[in-house]
Motif scaffolding. Structure first.
Motif, PDB file in Angstrom:
ATOM      1  N   GLU A 167       1.450   7.131   1.206  1.00  0.00           N
ATOM      2  CA  GLU A 167       0.361   8.347   1.020  1.00  0.00           C
ATOM      3  C   GLU A 167      -0.712   7.799   1.581  1.00  0.00           C
ATOM      4  O   GLU A 167      -1.302   8.810   2.413  1.00  0.00           O
ATOM      5  CB  GLU A 167       0.602   8.915  -0.185  1.00  0.00           C
ATOM      6  N   GLU A 168      -1.258   6.629   1.267  1.00  0.00           N
ATOM      7  CA  GLU A 168      -2.665   6.086   1.531  1.00  0.00           C
ATOM      8  C   GLU A 168      -2.486   5.814   3.147  1.00  0.00           C
ATOM      9  O   GLU A 168      -3.610   5.965   3.710  1.00  0.00           O
ATOM     10  CB  GLU A 168      -2.873   5.035   0.621  1.00  0.00           C
ATOM     11  N   HIS A 198      -2.912   8.670   4.945  1.00  0.00           N
ATOM     12  CA  HIS A 198      -4.262   9.328   4.859  1.00  0.00           C
ATOM     13  C   HIS A 198      -5.127   8.931   5.861  1.00  0.00           C
ATOM     14  O   HIS A 198      -6.164   9.436   6.204  1.00  0.00           O
ATOM     15  CB  HIS A 198      -4.662   9.164   3.471  1.00  0.00           C
ATOM     16  N   GLN A 199      -4.775   7.868   6.602  1.00  0.00           N
ATOM     17  CA  GLN A 199      -5.620   6.905   7.641  1.00  0.00           C
ATOM     18  C   GLN A 199      -5.767   7.767   8.948  1.00  0.00           C
ATOM     19  O   GLN A 199      -4.672   8.140   9.243  1.00  0.00           O
ATOM     20  CB  GLN A 199      -5.390   5.637   7.666  1.00  0.00           C
ATOM     21  N   GLU A 207       0.848  -1.161   0.032  1.00  0.00           N
ATOM     22  CA  GLU A 207       0.079   0.180  -0.088  1.00  0.00           C
ATOM     23  C   GLU A 207       1.008   1.335   0.001  1.00  0.00           C
ATOM     24  O   GLU A 207       1.784   1.317   0.678  1.00  0.00           O
ATOM     25  CB  GLU A 207      -0.750   0.010   1.105  1.00  0.00           C
ATOM     26  N   SER A 257      -6.689  -3.013  -2.854  1.00  0.00           N
ATOM     27  CA  SER A 257      -6.136  -1.962  -3.385  1.00  0.00           C
ATOM     28  C   SER A 257      -6.653  -1.969  -4.809  1.00  0.00           C
ATOM     29  O   SER A 257      -7.161  -2.995  -5.490  1.00  0.00           O
ATOM     30  CB  SER A 257      -4.492  -2.435  -3.435  1.00  0.00           C
TER      31      SER A 257
END
Lengths: 620, 442
Positions: free
Chosen positions: A435-436, A439-440, A432, A506
């Motif tokens: 950046e993702e 973001h969490q 993953e 994903s």
């Protein structure tokens, strides 16, 4: 001399045990069942039970004032005699009037026996550790009543048993073992009458309410008082708690015993609000009951601040009449009318049961109480002012599911981080992007993998599989240490967490699929059909056998019914990707991967499946 | 070292309360740890827990260890250092300890009820997230008033000591706010993109924080010995240099494969000889000896193993496995516990040091921890090569986890022994009450 002193004292323990057996298995249980069998219910039942309470209260209060038969031994014999008549009368076919009379006789007999016994116990226990003997007697009484063949006997058999109990008590040589005046132990912590009355009333109220609710709720009863294992456990817990209570009372820990009893009973009552907790409640209930029961029996003779025998008798009379009979009636009434013990009542009962420790706390630890109270209050106000957490209703199903994932502490066993350039990628990938993850809110990377990484679990497992696994993990993953989360499916939380897990996938799915398709186990010469057969039975049979457990339980839930390998076998074209199917599952179906299997295990399974497409052995 | 040379340890209800509460949380935490170890062997028992599931108990287990057992002895240390026991506010020390335990109890209830921020060791959420920092604020206020009271009484003639305490107060003032903000789900520290764990720089930062505490501790509870000024100065200078170096490493996401990260973290090895030398510069009570030795041993093991576990190849094998669980236990149950018991033994004085010095509990604890670490390292090594070892456990896994349970029971037994021993002298507490009441009346 010393041996005599010890053995003489066991008459006290026997009297206590016999009284408890009569009261528990007959007066409180078997006689009620007999009434139910005879169809006496509703108002009539209340009338009968009221008669018993009237007999108990009347004689509890009258006995200390009676001048005839002043000898305790005679009074005990009279009481057991009356109780035996009550037990025999219960064998007759009952009608309401007859049952009320019988109940009155039972109550009267118990009133005489209990008040006389607890007032004059020192005569029968000798001076050697009398309180421990009482504890032993109480524990034994409860233990016998929980023996499966006693507990599960018919009401008639229980009436006969009660008669024999009375006869046994009448047969006991009741000559005083010691003079009462020298049997009073010194140094034991005294409990003021008002505090004792409040505490015992609250505890008996909680006990009776919990008992009634369990007995009259099928699910609760099944979880607590049904089956030999439960009964033996209850009996042992009762006995152990009674002996522990006696040991603590000997060491002047009266308040600790009452506090322990309250905590156990209060927690049991709260747990009973949710049938899922019935088993936990069933472990606490006997502990609480036995703890206070020993204190109740011991109180008039050793814990009350009485200066004379007459005063002790009057105290016993009031305690048994008010706390015992009326407290019990109120508890049963609560059980009948509400069907549960309200939390507010549990709090109020706590105030009564723990009045003395609370007063002492306020007296000796006023600063501590004041500071804790003040800061708790300030924090409450501040929390109300600044808490801006969105309400659960405002969240999407996936967001709500994520919140439950956090609440349940799933990160303590499952990571959500696929380490790049590592074996993780093939097992739990794809990676993953950072950046993702950032973001969490917050990232749920975790630090331990007791189970698999869940970063892309939605890609590897279907919604049905996730639900079935949450309900009963070991059914789908034999040997799994994961607990069942069936409790989440009693409301919407189960579906929310499944939705969240399904959402974990994903966008770079195809790349990962290509990687998985290309995967082959390394050459493993040690692979064997024996191992393959064993693994098949353990992992595959549940879905691929006509009578497999998962297949039977969820016939309507599968996206595509799993191939019955016994009936259909494997097509040859399938063999080429069989290893990949076992390792990574079949996309778009409920077939899960078995990522954690070693290459050798997979090779063994392939060997077994490929060369034994039809397995008559398994059919057997 | 003679007992007479050591610093006097006056009895104090506040310090006693801090110690007994700390031990209570240690026992509670160990009991929960044992329960968790049993659940991993017999997962069917989970159904007894109902809504209070395994994961929720894990939060309680970890947080009671950190905020109960590891924190409360430090309250005792602060009470002694800031002279709370001698100030007009001495009767408020114990209430603050009660408040701390009450806030932690509220936290436990909130975790069991499923209220969590989702951040390990920063699980404070909802009401508890406000209550616990407020509790820290109450402690801070007590220390401030005690400090000001002493200044007024001119008891602190030495300006350096006063300045150090003032700096301490300034640092402590930030802690409640830091805790509140760090518990926010919106903040997440830098992490190692190759492992998902902390970077070398952040590990160095937290290690230096621990070193700072280790260096500060003696000043509050022991007397300096002449002839060690150079060692002490060297330690403080090195700490400053390393802090600057750590700042240079920055707070960006960085892999453990970068030489700057693992070499940077390796700088912590310099403290391996320096901490023992530093502690020789102070006069300690005679009865603290065995715990001082064992704390220094655990320190050595922690520093070396901590660095080795971070090295490329090693971390790749052990990350997410029981190996790092064992390493965490080296830190908390090995090093920190030995340090805290050492500090508490110093605080209560030689007269009461027997509470922690029974031979069997000393060995039960330390050998239990050592065995636990070895078992978990072995399990982690196997698991690192074969995830199925844990996910579909077989006989070897069960054996290792059973041994782990036994080590947990040994630790639990030792902690119960300490707690019972520490709560026995309750008569002592009553005596304090009487004497304090008499003093106030006078």
């Amino acid at each position: 001399m010393r041996v005599n002193n010890i053995t003489n004292g066991w008459r006290g323990a026997a009297l206590v045990a016999l009284t408890y057996i009569y009261f528990l298995i007959f007066a409180q249980f078997g006689f009620l069942a007999r009434l139910t069998q005879a169809g006496i219910e509703g108002t009539n039942l209340r009338l009968v039970m009221g008669s018993m309470a009237a007999g108990g209260i009347l004689l509890s209060l009258a006995v200390p004032r009676l001048r005839i038969w002043p000898q305790p031994a005679l009074r005990l014999r009279l009481g057991f005699g009356i109780a035996a008549v009550g037990a025999l009368a219960a064998l007759l076919p009952p009608n309401t009037a007859g049952a009320a009379l019988t109940a009155f006789i039972i109550g009267a007999g118990l009133g005489i026996v209990t008040v006389t016994l607890v007032t004059h116990l020192p005569q029968f226990t000798s001076t050697h550790r009398p309180i421990l003997k009482v504890g032993f007697g109480v524990g034994l009484g409860y233990f016998v009543c929980n023996l499966p063949f006693v507990f599960e006997a018919s009401p008639r058999q229980q009436s006969v048993l009660a008669t024999f109990v009375c006869v046994a008590a009448l047969a006991l040589p009741l000559r005083a073992a010691v003079e009462e005046s020298i049997a009073q132990p010194t140094g034991v912590q005294r409990l003021p009458f008002a505090a004792a009355l409040g505490a015992f009333t609250a505890l008996i109220w909680l006990d009776s309410a919990a008992f009634y609710i369990i007995q009259h709720t099928r699910q609760l009863k099944a979880e607590t008082w049904m089956g030999s294992a439960h009964l033996w456990t209850n009996g042992c817990l009762h006995f152990a708690a009674a002996v522990a209570a006696a040991l603590l009372l000997e060491r002047s820990r009266t308040r600790l015993v009452l506090a322990g009893a309250y905590l156990a009973l209060a927690t049991a009552c709260i747990l009973l609000l949710d049938p899922a907790h019935a088993l936990s409640a069933s472990l606490l209930y006997p502990i609480g009951v036995s703890l206070y029961s020993v204190a109740l029996v011991v109180y008039p003779s050793w814990l009350a601040s009485a200066v004379s025998g007459d005063e002790r008798a009057r105290i016993a009379g009031w305690i048994y009449a008010l706390a015992g009979w009326i407290g019990s009636a109120l508890g049963i009434g609560m059980g009948q009318n509400l069907g549960h013990v309200p939390v507010a009542f549990v709090v109020v009962a706590g105030a009564a049961a723990l009045a003395l420790p609370q007063l002492e706390l306020l007296r000796y630890r006023a600063r501590e109480v004041a500071l804790v109270g003040a800061v708790l209050g300030v924090a409450f106000v501040a929390h109300r002012a600044i808490d801006k957490h969105p309400a659960a209703a405002q969240l999407s199903i996936v967001e709500a599911g994520r919140r439950i994932y956090i609440s349940e502490g799933c990160i303590h066993c499952h990571s959500q981080y696929v380490r790049p350039n590592s074996a993780d990628v093939a097992l739990w990938g794809p990676v993953e992007p950072i950046e993702e993850i950032r973001h969490q809110r917050p990232p749920l990377i975790g630090n331990r993998r007791q189970g698999p990484d869940l970063t892309q679990v939605g890609m590897r497992r279907s919604a049905w599989w996730l639900k079935a696994h949450l309900l009963d993990p070991a059914a789908l993953s034999p040997g799994s240490v994961m607990p069942s989360y069936a409790v989440l499916f009693r409301d919407e939380r189960g579906d929310q967490v499944v939705a969240y897990l399904v959402s974990l996938q994903s966008s770079t799915l195809e790349q990962q699929r290509a990687l998985q398709r290309a995967w082959q186990p390394v050459s493993t010469p040690e692979a064997s059909t024996e191992e393959g057969e064993q693994l098949y039975a353990q992992l595959c049979a549940t879905c691929h056998e006509p009578h497999g457990a998962a297949r039977q339980r969820w016939p309507q839930e599968f996206i595509l019914m799993p191939t019955s390998l016994v009936e259909n076998g494997l097509g040859h074209s399938y063999n080429l990707s069989l290893a990949s199917v076992i390792k990574f599952g079949v996309p778009g179906t409920d077939m899960p991967g078995h990522e954690y299997l070693s290459d050798q295990q997979i090779a063994s399974l392939v060997l077994w499946l490929a060369h034994n497409p039809v397995q008559p052995q398994l059919q057997r | 070292m003679k007992a007479a040379e050591s610093s006097p340890s006056a009895p104090s209800p506040a310090v006693d309360a801090a110690i007994t509460h700390a031990l209570f949380w240690l026992v509670a935490g160990n009991a929960m740890g044992t329960m968790i170890a049993v659940l991993l062997l017999l997962p069917g028992l989970n159904r007894l827990l109902g809504e209070w599931t395994y994961g929720r108990w894990m939060m309680v287990h970890m947080n009671t260890a950190l905020y109960g057992w590891c924190s409360l002895p430090m309250l005792g240390f602060l009470f002694r250092t800031y002279g709370v026991e001698r100030s007009a506010l001495r009767l408020w020390g114990r209430p603050v300890v009660w408040l701390w335990s009450a806030a932690l109890a509220v936290g436990c209830y909130s975790w069991l009820s499923g209220t969590s921020s989702g951040k390990l060791f920063l699980d404070w959420s909802g009401y508890a997230r406000i209550l616990f920092p407020l509790t820290m604020g109450a402690l801070w206020l007590l220390l401030v008033f005690a400090f000001l009271g002493q200044r007024r009484n001119a008891e602190q003639a030495r300006w350096r000591a006063a300045a150090a305490k003032l700096i301490g107060l300034a640092v402590l003032a930030a802690v409640p706010f830091a805790l509140f903000y760090a518990s926010s789900p919106d903040l997440y520290p830098a992490f190692n993109p190759d492992s998902g764990g902390p970077t070398g720089a952040s590990q160095l930062e937290s290690s230096l924080g621990m070193v700072l505490i280790v260096l500060v501790l003696p000043f509050g509870i022991a007397r300096r010995l002449p002839g060690h000024a150079r060692t002490l100065s060297l330690a403080w200078v090195l700490l400053a240099v390393e802090a600057a170096f750590c700042a240079l490493l920055g707070r960006a996401d960085a892999s453990h494969r970068m030489p700057a990260q693992y070499i940077g973290l390796g700088s912590i090895l310099l403290w391996l000889p320096l901490v023992p030398l530093y502690y020789r510069g102070f006069a300690w009570n005679c009865e603290t000896r065995q715990w001082k030795q064992v704390f220094l041993c655990w320190w050595g093991l922690l520093v070396v193993s901590g660095w080795i576990f971070f090295l490329p190849g090693v971390l790749d094998r052990f990350k997410f496995t029981d190996g790092l669980v064992g390493h965490s236990l080296t830190a908390v149950a090995g090093f920190l516990t030995a340090l805290l018991v050492f500090v508490m033994t110093q605080l209560i004085g030689d007269e009461h040091a027997w509470i922690f010095n029974s031979k069997w509990s000393f060995y039960a604890w330390n050998l239990g921890v050592l065995a636990y670490v070895m078992v978990m390292t072995a399990a982690g090594w196997i698991e690192g090569g074969n995830p199925g070892f844990t996910m579909a456990p077989g006989p070897l896994h069960h054996v290792l986890y059973f041994v782990r349970l036994l080590t947990g029971l040994a630790m639990l037994a030792a902690s119960v022994e300490w707690w019972i021993a520490a709560t026995q002298p309750f008569g002592r507490m009553r005596r304090y009450q009487t004497s304090h009441a008499g003093a106030i009346a006078a």
